[in-house]
Design a protein around this motif. Structure first.
Motif, PDB file in Angstrom:
ATOM      1  N   PRO A  18      48.355  59.952  54.472  1.00 29.98           N
ATOM      2  CA  PRO A  18      48.114  60.031  55.917  1.00 29.98           C
ATOM      3  C   PRO A  18      46.715  60.558  56.244  1.00 29.98           C
ATOM      4  O   PRO A  18      46.052  60.042  57.145  1.00 29.98           O
ATOM      5  N   LYS A  19      46.263  61.549  55.496  1.00 30.21           N
ATOM      6  CA  LYS A  19      44.927  62.111  55.730  1.00 30.21           C
ATOM      7  C   LYS A  19      43.850  61.060  55.443  1.00 30.21           C
ATOM      8  O   LYS A  19      42.909  60.898  56.231  1.00 30.21           O
ATOM      9  N   ASP A  20      43.974  60.334  54.326  1.00 33.36           N
ATOM     10  CA  ASP A  20      43.002  59.284  53.994  1.00 33.36           C
ATOM     11  C   ASP A  20      42.913  58.247  55.106  1.00 33.36           C
ATOM     12  O   ASP A  20      41.825  57.818  55.490  1.00 33.36           O
ATOM     13  N   LEU A  21      44.077  57.833  55.617  1.00 41.00           N
ATOM     14  CA  LEU A  21      44.092  56.815  56.670  1.00 41.00           C
ATOM     15  C   LEU A  21      43.462  57.337  57.960  1.00 41.00           C
ATOM     16  O   LEU A  21      42.686  56.641  58.605  1.00 41.00           O
ATOM     17  N   PHE A  22      43.790  58.566  58.329  1.00 44.53           N
ATOM     18  CA  PHE A  22      43.221  59.150  59.543  1.00 44.53           C
ATOM     19  C   PHE A  22      41.702  59.205  59.435  1.00 44.53           C
ATOM     20  O   PHE A  22      40.989  58.803  60.362  1.00 44.53           O
ATOM     21  N   VAL A  23      41.198  59.685  58.319  1.00 42.83           N
ATOM     22  CA  VAL A  23      39.747  59.811  58.137  1.00 42.83           C
ATOM     23  C   VAL A  23      39.091  58.429  58.144  1.00 42.83           C
ATOM     24  O   VAL A  23      38.030  58.243  58.735  1.00 42.83           O
ATOM     25  N   THR A  24      39.725  57.448  57.516  1.00 43.30           N
ATOM     26  CA  THR A  24      39.170  56.090  57.501  1.00 43.30           C
ATOM     27  C   THR A  24      39.056  55.536  58.915  1.00 43.30           C
ATOM     28  O   THR A  24      38.024  54.966  59.281  1.00 43.30           O
ATOM     29  N   VAL A  25      40.097  55.705  59.714  1.00 42.45           N
ATOM     30  CA  VAL A  25      40.049  55.194  61.093  1.00 42.45           C
ATOM     31  C   VAL A  25      39.030  55.980  61.919  1.00 42.45           C
ATOM     32  O   VAL A  25      38.227  55.397  62.647  1.00 42.45           O
TER      33      VAL A  25
END
Length: 118
Positions: free
Chosen positions: A64-71
Motif C-alpha cells: 500500500p505504501k509503494d502504491l501511494f508513493v507512486t501515485v
C-alpha cells in the motif's frame, strides 16, 4: 526525491488495506481512477501505455505504501506523472484502495512488467 519521502511519511498501510475492503471506498476510487488514470492504464486496468495493474507483476513495489508513493510522487522518467498536488492525499488513498482491490484479478492486457510480487 523529497516529494517521494514526503508522500511516504503520510502513509498508513493498515488504513489503506482496510479501505481496499470497503466497497463504497473502492467504488469511489474506481471513479477517480477512471477519470485520471485510465488514459494510460485502461478502463479495466489492463494497461495501455502504463502497465497492467491486475497481474502479479509490479515495477515499483506492490505494498500500500509503494502504491501511494507512486501515485503521489510519480515516476516521471517512466512516464508516470505525480498526482499528489492534483488529487490530494484523500483521493490518492481511494485510488490506492481501488488498485489494491483489483490486484491478482489478472485481466488480459499488457504483458507482465517488473518483478512478480503475488
Amino acid at each position: 526525491e523529497l516529494q517521494r519521502k514526503l508522500a511516504a511519511a503520510e502513509v498508513d498501510e493498515v488504513k489503506l488495506t482496510s479501505m481496499s475492503k470497503d466497497p463504497a471506498i473502492v467504488a469511489e476510487g474506481r471513479g477517480i481512477f477512471e477519470s485520471n488514470c485510465a488514459t494510460c492504464h485502461a478502463q479495466k486496468c489492463e494497461g495501455l501505455t502504463g502497465p497492467n495493474l491486475t497481474d502479479t507483476f509490479w515495477i515499483h513495489g506492490n505494498s500500500p505504501k509503494d502504491l501511494f508513493v507512486t501515485v503521489a510522487a510519480g515516476w516521471p522518467k517512466a512516464g508516470m506523472p505525480a498526482w499528489g498536488l492534483n488529487l490530494g492525499p484523500e483521493r490518492i488513498e481511494r485510488v490506492v484502495a481501488f488498485v489494491l482491490s483489483i490486484k491478482n484479478t489478472n485481466v488480459p492486457g499488457r504483458p507482465p512488467q517488473g518483478e512478480e510480487r503475488p
